[in-house]
Write an enzyme that holds these catalytic residues in place. Structure first.
Site, PDB file in Angstrom:
ATOM      1  N   SER A  92      28.539  19.139  12.326  1.00 37.20           N
ATOM      2  CA  SER A  92      26.985  19.156  12.968  1.00 37.20           C
ATOM      3  C   SER A  92      27.197  19.859  14.661  1.00 37.20           C
ATOM      4  O   SER A  92      25.934  20.035  15.012  1.00 37.20           O
ATOM      5  CB  SER A  92      26.275  17.782  13.230  1.00 37.20           C
ATOM      6  OG  SER A  92      25.917  17.408  11.943  1.00 37.20           O
ATOM      7  N   LYS A 114      21.414  16.383  22.905  1.00 32.09           N
ATOM      8  CA  LYS A 114      20.842  16.131  21.720  1.00 32.09           C
ATOM      9  C   LYS A 114      20.049  14.799  21.405  1.00 32.09           C
ATOM     10  O   LYS A 114      20.404  13.934  22.444  1.00 32.09           O
ATOM     11  CB  LYS A 114      22.011  16.413  20.658  1.00 32.09           C
ATOM     12  CG  LYS A 114      21.619  15.847  19.106  1.00 32.09           C
ATOM     13  CD  LYS A 114      22.899  15.973  18.322  1.00 32.09           C
ATOM     14  CE  LYS A 114      22.566  15.732  16.946  1.00 32.09           C
ATOM     15  NZ  LYS A 114      23.755  15.902  16.042  1.00 32.09           N
ATOM     16  N   SER A 118      23.666  19.407  12.218  1.00 30.80           N
ATOM     17  CA  SER A 118      22.353  18.688  12.770  1.00 30.80           C
ATOM     18  C   SER A 118      21.926  19.202  14.200  1.00 30.80           C
ATOM     19  O   SER A 118      20.808  18.783  14.497  1.00 30.80           O
ATOM     20  CB  SER A 118      22.527  17.217  12.473  1.00 30.80           C
ATOM     21  OG  SER A 118      23.440  16.675  13.459  1.00 30.80           O
TER      22      SER A 118
END
Lengths: 481, 473
Positions: free
Chosen positions: B177, B78, B153
């Site tokens: 997330s 990420k 996210s």
């Protein structure tokens, strides 16, 4: 006219001389000397994803100070974020202590000029990190140096117990002395490693309320602290007497004009939005740790002065002079341990040695004369191997060459002549050479005795034992009668 | 052998046995990315050159019999996690082009384990969002339906794993997330206990809630990746110094006698009936496997959302104040220094600005006690709820999200409905628990549904084994 009483509290910021910074491994460097931005890393530059780790040495240094200032040590320590924006603050928050400072409710006794002592209460001693330094260029633009960013910083806040510029100076100087004794701060105001900011307000004598206060900055010497504070007291008195109101503001001290000037008006208190630093769990200081630090505390100036008087019979003044700096006190104590008579050592240090140091601009840690060497010199005087005048000359030579007193005395044949037979010979030569003076002496001009002593000293190039010369001279003159 | 179809653990075995090599697997992933990611848009940066170099190096080590846990396995990271020498933006324009001079702890661990890093995946800006629609760059699409969001996210990581564009991926989970996008994309996502994985090098959103998590196509894959990146790190003072555990060995599939709590508060009004049906069926399956099902209550659940939206923005308002363009990242020159900072900060997106303002307000003098201070107190009650529950049960089972993946744009203009997407995940972040999402079927539109399993502090082995048992059944 109303009579006003000044109410003054001091905030002192002192950088701690740890090897590394408060929350990262960067070296603590002299921020005046070092090339800008050479002692920095992603942590003290506040780069994304970087995290602080508490420097336990800095905590110990802070504990030393808090204990020396008679504070209660907080067991459960919480660090907080103090949020404000300025380009010298890389994270846009300073990690500090807010609700639970490391030390609380301390005190310090200061000596007033009247000879009395006064207790100043200390509200809090807490840990935080220093900011970087911003330089605005004349042609526009600003430069920022982060070497100082993250250096451990101790904040010491007094209660508003101070009443004059002189008291402010005495308090600040004593704090600095203690910090230097504790080996945690160099005490250099010019370089900003020790910063003093008084809060000054006035109130009618007898009133329990506080007036509007001004905060004074840019004080780069103790004299500026005393003078700036006195100036503010006078200025505020004049404002109040003319029916005006003191504005709550930050004022700067102009060092050449010797006046204060308005820097920033605080219309409302700044909102720092403090909250507990989530990147640092609470720091627990247990009793064992506190006691370890307490046991390692060096003897502080006040205790030393007391001991020098009681143990060595020094005057309060001499004791104070020797204890003023930790290095001098340590030097003196080593000399005493080497067998020197304390009182004589005290005299030699505070007179001859200090003069030699002043003339050559050297600190006691730099000089070639070591404590054991002065002890030896003092011993030679006591044993009458040399007299005081010779000793002074020998010390001056030791100071330059680093040779011991005994080797200088031996090499130059300076040993005092205490051999009675030898002295009697010399005295007789002097008397024989000056029959007129002998006659005059015997005729009642007794003052001439000193002249005869001088002649003997001259003949021995100063090496004669003066007491012995006196005694033998009197005997010889009596024989002439 | 179709390399893209292999799971992480299958690839690992194939690599060790010399049936394939890391360069081939890495190239297969890179080809797949070229083929698929124009549509899905899960990657912000593809580090292809670096990946192929790492793969070639891994092949040499494999040839020498090196058994490092992830040797030669291509993984996605990420973009909120710092990678030395590779752009790291946290999905924000304010860090566009930022190349950190350091690796995050988890990236160091990946490299230590021999993994190949394929690239950096899309995220809502600073992880603030539940759909990747708040990314400063573009929105990632759900591989199951390109008109829908992948969740967020960590939507880029979840989508990349779901679409076979990585064998596993790292995400972060501040309020759900990892778990929520795992649920939306039909993969497994683990959010470990706070402190289990060092946050060093993870760009902070809300420091007391942030934690790295792992994605895999299977429970075993997720576990293998978790095993590789976990561990104590003295650079993160909140990192837990606990003995190492063998999580992969703990996947026995035996859950007989396990006490599974089902909290009434997690079957909320307005949730999809199909989600509830699938989750209840999954719970029934656990019972069949020998677990004991117990009704429990987490009475303060309804306060989790407001508490979270005070604490997280408050911390974020401090964490994000450093992005001023002075030391790193883009700088927009203005009339003077302050003007430059103001203009640079305009690079923040609307959701980030909203949360900075929310957080600043919650901390400000006169409001602190009423908002932030009170939120801290209620957080303690929520923690207590979990502690009480774990005196009764070993695992809590619930839906991960009240709905399946929603359409792109559907909630974008309504922050509150977006916040509700995390309503079932964010309690965990406020507590000291760990949790995961494991696929438990599909709705009638063919969209994946996730079963959330929550464990007590440091009980990752228990929830992973429960998920493993369910997955194998």
């Amino acid at each position: 006219m109303t009579e006003y009483e000044p109410v003054i509290g001091l905030e002192i910021h002192a950088e701690l001389m740890t090897n590394s910074k408060m929350f990262c491994g960067c070296k603590v460097v002299d921020s005046v000397e070092a090339e800008p931005n050479t002692a920095v890393c992603p942590v003290c530059l506040g780069m994304p994803g970087m995290l602080p780790v508490i420097n336990r040495k800095a905590i110990e240094y802070a504990m030393r100070v808090a204990l020396a200032l008679n504070c209660t040590i907080q067991h459960h320590n919480i660090f907080a974020r103090k949020n404000y924006f300025y380009p010298d603050l890389p994270k846009a928050y300073q990690i500090t202590q807010y609700e639970l400072p490391l030390g609380r409710q301390g005190w310090l006794d200061i000596d007033l000029e009247s000879g009395e002592s006064k207790r100043i209460r200390i509200r809090r001693v807490h840990m935080e990190e220093d900011t970087g330094k911003l330089t605005h260029l004349d042609g526009g633009g600003s430069l920022v140096d982060y070497n100082r960013s993250g250096v451990p910083l101790l904040e010491i806040v007094s209660e508003p117990d101070i009443r004059s510029g002189e008291e402010a100076r005495a308090y600040a100087m004593k704090i600095r002395q203690i910090l230097r004794y504790l080996g945690v701060n160099a005490g250099d105001l010019e370089k900003g490693v020790f910063r003093v900011e008084p809060n000054i307000s006035l109130r009618p004598v007898g009133s329990g309320e506080f007036g509007n206060r001004t905060e004074l900055k840019n004080l780069n010497s103790f004299k500026s602290l005393a003078d700036g504070t006195a100036f503010e007291i006078a200025r505020q008195t004049a404002v109040l007497n003319s029916g005006g109101q003191v504005i709550q503001e930050t004022r700067g001290w102009h060092d050449t004009k010797r006046i204060t000037f308005s820097q920033r008006v605080k219309e409302e208190a700044e909102d720092y939005r403090y909250f507990a630093e989530p990147d640092l769990p609470p720091l627990y200081i247990d009793d064992a740790w506190i006691e370890r630090v307490r046991a390692d505390l060096p003897e502080l100036p006040e205790a030393k002065i007391g001991r020098y008087q009681a143990e060595y019979g020094l005057s309060a003044y001499d004791a104070g002079v020797l204890a003023e700096e930790k290095e001098v006190a340590g030097w003196f104590e080593t000399a005493v341990a080497a067998g020197g008579a304390p009182k004589s050592l005290a005299n030699w240090i505070s007179n001859n040695l200090f003069q030699l140091m002043n003339e050559s601009k050297q600190a006691i840690t730099d000089i070639k004369v070591k404590p054991e060497m002065l002890a030896e010199l003092v011993g030679m005087v006591k044993k009458q191997t040399i007299n005081n005048n010779t000793a002074a000359a020998v010390l001056a030579e030791m100071f330059v060459s680093g040779e011991t007193a005994s080797s200088i005395v031996a090499a130059k044949g300076l040993a005092q002549i205490s051999d009675e037979a030898a002295l009697v010979d010399i005295i007789e030569q002097v008397l024989d050479a000056n029959p007129d003076s002998v006659a005059a002496y015997l005729g009642g001009k007794e003052k001439l005795r000193g002249w005869f002593v001088g002649q003997v000293m001259k003949a021995t190039r100063g090496k004669a034992n003066p007491g012995l010369v006196n005694k033998l001279l009197v005997e010889a003159l009596e024989e002439q009668e | 052998m179709n390399l893209t179809e292999l799971t992480l653990t299958e690839l690992r075995t194939a690599l060790r046995q010399g049936e394939t090599n890391s360069v081939a697997a890495t190239q297969a992933m890179l080809d797949r990315i070229v083929e698929q990611d124009n549509d899905i848009k899960s990657y912000l940066t593809i580090t292809d050159e670096m990946a192929l170099e790492q793969a070639a190096a891994a092949d040499k080590r494999l040839a020498n019999g090196d058994q490092s846990p992830l040797l030669g396995v291509p993984i996605a990271v990420k973009d909120i996690i710092a990678t030395k020498g590779a752009t790291t933006t946290a999905g924000s324009k304010i860090l566009e082009g930022f190349v950190p001079p350091y690796d995050a702890f988890v990236v160091e661990k990946l490299k230590e384990a021999g993994a190949v890093i394929l690239g950096k995946t899309n995220t809502d800006e600073f992880a603030m969002g539940s759909s990747t629609e708040n990314s400063g760059y573009f929105t990632t699409r759900n591989p199951w339906d390109l008109a829908r969001v992948p969740g967020g996210s960590s939507g880029g990581s979840a989508a990349a794993v779901a679409a076979n564009m990585a064998y596993g991926a790292l995400g972060t989970d501040t309020g759900g997330s990892v778990r929520q996008p795992a649920s939306f994309c039909g993969v497994v996502g683990l959010r470990p206990t706070y402190g289990r994985i060092s946050r060093w090098g993870v760009i902070a959103f809300a420091s007391s809630l942030d934690q790295v998590g792992t994605f895999g196509r299977t429970v075993a894959d997720t576990t293998a990746l978790f095993q590789a990146v976990t561990g104590y790190d003295r650079r993160d003072s909140t990192s837990l110094d606990v003995p190492a555990e063998d999580f992969e060995a703990a996947l026995t599939g035996d859950i007989k006698g396990l006490k599974v709590g089902v909290p009434a508060e997690y079957f909320v009004e307005g949730m999809d009936a199909e989600v509830e049906t699938a989750v209840r069926a999954a719970i029934a399956q656990l019972e069949k496997l020998g677990a004991e099902i117990i009704e429990i209550s987490l009475p303060h659940t309804q306060y989790a959302l407001p508490v979270y939206y005070l604490i997280a923005p408050a911390e974020a308002s401090a964490n994000l104040a450093r992005y001023d363009g002075i030391r790193y990242g883009p700088r927009i020159e203005g009339a003077d220094m302050i003007d430059s900072v103001k203009q640079t900060r305009a690079l923040f997106g609307p959701e980030v600005k909203r949360r900075i303002m929310l957080g600043t307000y919650a901390l400000s003098a006169g409001y602190y006690d009423e908002y932030y201070g009170r939120a801290l107190k209620v957080r303690t009650l929520i923690k207590q709820d979990f502690q009480n529950a774990f005196e009764q049960v070993d695992v809590i089972a619930a839906p991960t999200s009240p709905t399946t993946a929603f359409k792109i744009g559907e909630r974008a203009d309504d922050p509150l409905s977006m916040y509700l997407a995390d309503v079932l995940t964010l309690s965990l972040n406020l507590s000291a628990s760990c949790g995961l999402s494991v696929p438990c079927g599909f709705d009638s539109k063919g969209l994946p549904i996730g079963l959330q399993l929550i464990g007590n502090t440091l009980q990752e082995a228990t929830i992973l084994n429960t998920a493993f048992a369910y997955e194998q059944a």
